[in-house]
Design an enzyme around this catalytic site. Sequence first.
Site, mmCIF file in Angstrom:
data_model
loop_
_atom_site.group_PDB
_atom_site.id
_atom_site.type_symbol
_atom_site.label_atom_id
_atom_site.label_comp_id
_atom_site.label_asym_id
_atom_site.label_seq_id
_atom_site.Cartn_x
_atom_site.Cartn_y
_atom_site.Cartn_z
ATOM 1 N N GLY A 1 0.825 -1.206 0.000
ATOM 2 C CA GLY A 1 0.000 0.000 0.000
ATOM 3 C C GLY A 1 0.860 1.256 0.000
ATOM 4 N N SER A 2 0.412 2.242 0.718
ATOM 5 C CA SER A 2 1.079 3.544 0.675
ATOM 6 C C SER A 2 2.471 3.541 1.279
ATOM 7 C CB SER A 2 0.224 4.587 1.399
ATOM 8 O OG SER A 2 -1.028 4.665 0.773
ATOM 9 N N THR A 3 2.793 2.492 2.062
ATOM 10 C CA THR A 3 4.151 2.457 2.609
ATOM 11 C C THR A 3 5.171 2.281 1.487
ATOM 12 O OG1 THR A 3 4.020 0.071 2.942
ATOM 13 C CG2 THR A 3 3.392 1.454 4.804
ATOM 14 N N PHE A 4 4.664 1.937 0.283
ATOM 15 C CA PHE A 4 5.545 1.719 -0.864
ATOM 16 C C PHE A 4 5.873 3.036 -1.564
ATOM 17 C CE2 PHE A 4 6.366 0.071 -5.236
ATOM 18 C CZ PHE A 4 7.377 -0.823 -4.917
ATOM 19 N N LYS A 5 5.176 4.119 -1.176
ATOM 20 C CA LYS A 5 5.308 5.359 -1.932
ATOM 21 C C LYS A 5 6.712 5.934 -1.853
ATOM 22 C CE LYS A 5 0.445 6.443 -2.019
ATOM 23 N NZ LYS A 5 -0.692 7.010 -1.268
#
Lengths: 379, 644
Positions: free
Chosen positions: B323-327
């Site tokens: 999810g957004s932790t990949f941004k």
Amino acid sequence: MTFLDQADRGIPTGLAKVLHLNWALTLLLATVASVGFLMLYSVAGGSFEPWAKAQMIRFGLGLAAMFIVGFIHIRFWRGIAPIAYAAGIVLLIIVEFFGSIGMGAQRWIDLGFIMLQPSELMKIALVMMLALYYDWLPREKVSRPLWVALPLVLTLIPTAMVLQQPDLGTAILIVASGGVVMFLAGVSLWYFIAAVSGGVGLVSLVMMSRGESWQILKDYQYKRIETFLDPSLDPLGSGYHITQSKIALGSGGLSGRGFMEGTQTRLNFLPEKHTDFIFTTLAEEFGFVGSISLLMLYLLVVVFCLVSAMRNRDRFGALLTGGIAATFFFFFAVNMAMVMGLIPVVGVPLPLVSYGGSAMLVLMAAFGLVQSAHIHRPR
Amino acid sequence: MRRPSQTTPTYVTRRGLMLLGLKLGVVGGLGYRMRQLQVEQADTFRLLAEENRVNIRLLPPARGLIFDRNGKPIAVNQQNYRVTVVREQTDNPEETLHKLSRLIPLPPDRQEKVLKEMRQRSAFVPVTVTEHLSWEEIARVAANAPALPGVTTEVGLTRHYPELENFAHIVGYVGPVSERDLNRVEDPDPLLQIPDFQIGKTGIEQRVEGGLRGGAGNSRIEVNAAGRVMRELERTEGIAGQDLHLTIDKELQAYALKRMAGQSSAAVVLDVKTGEIIVSASAPSFDPNAFVFGISTGNWNELLNDPYRPLSNKAVSGAYPPGSTFKMVVALAALEAGVVGPGETVYCPGHYQLGRRRFHCWKRGGHGHTDLNESLKFSCDVYYYDVARRVGIEKITAMANRLGIGIKHDLPLPAISEGLTPTKAWKRRVHDEDWLVGDTLNSGIGQGFMLASPLQLAVMTARIASGREITPRLIRAVEGQPTAKPPPAELDISEQSLGLVRRGMFDVVNGRRGTARRSRIVDPENRMAGKTGTSQVRIITPEERARGVFKNKDLPWERRDHALFVSYAPYTDPRYAMAVIVEHGGGGSVAAAPIARDIMLRCLYGPVPPLEAYPAEERDKIEALRAAEPPVEETPPPSTSDRA
């Protein structure tokens, strides 16, 4: 009376007999028996119980029996020889019907104070009987077929009965004892040669018939014979005994593992270590030196007896002594050959060393006869 | 009248001599045979006699102990008291067992079993009656020994895990050697044949089996023909297995599991400087001690059928859409590729149009003009759709790999997840389909094919925080000797790009409208930087979108979003990096970030962090919680037996 005086001249009477005992033989027997005590003590793990002490008491009794028998005039023993023989046969019949079972065969008679093995007694009685027979038989008739057949029958009757028990070892010893007396009495050598070659011929015929159309024995009987002759075919059964026995002997080496240090004995790898296989304990703990020494002791006993026999001008006494010496010889020779894996395992104890009451007593009484023949020999 | 018997015995003499000769021949033969056996072949037979009597019995070595980073015991060898009976020494086995049953628990069916075993075995073989008795029980049996002939008390070693479920997934457990264990190794250690020997079944116990097991000792014993032991001739003690010190902190690990209790979740804390795994927790867990003596089928099925999967180590083996932790990965890939500048903005209207397909931002109204810092702070999806499309999937995947995602990290644990970092070639190979731009867009927000384990996310965070190629480590020392650790190499990422991303992460937690602001640490010394993530596990249809997206609480548990949070602290001098995931926990900021904050505080301050570290609006709540559940007095470590 004059004749008797003549005959008994020089023969000691009363307490003087003690001096004329064959002391060297007595000492030898005591030495052999002591080896037995030592080994029984060792086999019990360094204890007089349960075997050594009992064996010592028996040997004491045996010595007493030997003296008593020895002090009685040889004439008496010659007189009762037929009675002894008949009694032996009767006892063998009794044991056939009422005997107790020991080691899988009917052999023993319980007399209350001792377990008697009639076949032991029979061996000596037969020797006495044959000695009497040849004492009576004129020399020139000895090799005539009819006069050969009679002692043969006398020998084969008890042999057949003992085989019936079944006790192959004792049966062989009985035949051998009878044969030796006949041999000493001077039966023509041709009979012996014929008997041996006949036996060999019969056995080879039986063995050759195997697999042929005229096969004599059943297949399983051949199998039994095979494992009997070669125990290694049955390594967990009869082969186990002989393998362990050879290991014990061999591991003793030249000088042995030391008194009470034999691992084969102590750890129970040896079967019947206090009876038939006691020689292996000696060989393991005292090595080649010990075993050859015992063999020499035995040989000396035989030589002493034979010398005594050859010097005895009384034909009964000489034949009796020679026959008993031979019985004794067969005893230890068969036992040693057996434990060393030279011949199949047959139940024969090591004389005077193996634990066993009746065998010891009978044997000592037999040596009493030897003593009697020695003391009362014509001078 | 009898005939006088005075014949000259010449024949007797001649025949006597012949007989003597024959006898001498036989005696010679016997003597020769004796020589053959006792002199010539003596050595062979001596050897055979030794083989007869000497048996070699293996002595199991003490298994290596496992400690946490501070030397606190995690896997120990406990003395196992058992009672055995020797049939031949007891007059009446039934009665003896009956007497025993009054001293120790011994149900009738067990008595039956023992009696049966006694009948089957040789009379001198000791048969185990019961094991794992307490000291009191064994003392009772010992005190009554005179009345119990043939009964002996023995002590052996068995594995014990004093931390119970806290290390089940890391340390694993031992168990009896199975047929499969024996078949698996080519040349099995003879130790494995010892009855009751224990072998590592999973976790470190299994993967470091070689070091932990140690070497067999042996005892040369003399046995008799029946196999009874007579005495010991010689004894060589076994070589004890190697002791291990883990990198994990027992207290923090215990706290993490306690904090996550009741949720299907996982947390990994790494030392940013060394890569040491300080915490690797997967909840719920199970008690490994239950497996040591063989677990009951009922308990096993319960563990197997639990929807929260207590048996799996989610921290290392789980793979989740990040999810957004990949941004951060996408941002770094774009910055390094030069496709986006730090101040460059992307306009977010709440969705991104790709042909006829519309990709939505989590915020319906959109974020408006968004630069890099804001894109992280507010977790704007449209920004990353756009940037991902510009940089391309291959560069994103390369950056993910460089940060430790999609890499199978080398740890002594089973089933380590590799995650998944897709490429065009991968999709062609596995799905036999062309890579679509839409796939790149989904990857840009850590959805689609992209998968990462909590461990990988923690490694990613540690690498961003340190700028170095941190690799995770689980074993700190073997036999007291620190394990070699080459200093981590520099990541080939510019300090400027890293700085921008770190600043963004700082603002996520500390910024005025940062998504994880409620979970900030206010102590200026120990400020935390982080990133929330809420990863979807279902597809939101256009109809649902039109009607209004379901709230997580209205969905069944298994269809709710995963909540994620990655963070590191202190911001100025990073020491700890962390990843937390709560399966189907909802929003990352609500479900995961508070857990991460609480664990991080304990990493930084110890078991009772000062209230001042919490944000002012949280303090009342924390105080109330502490009052309701007073902190447990720290108990002294239980006295565990060393190797006996």
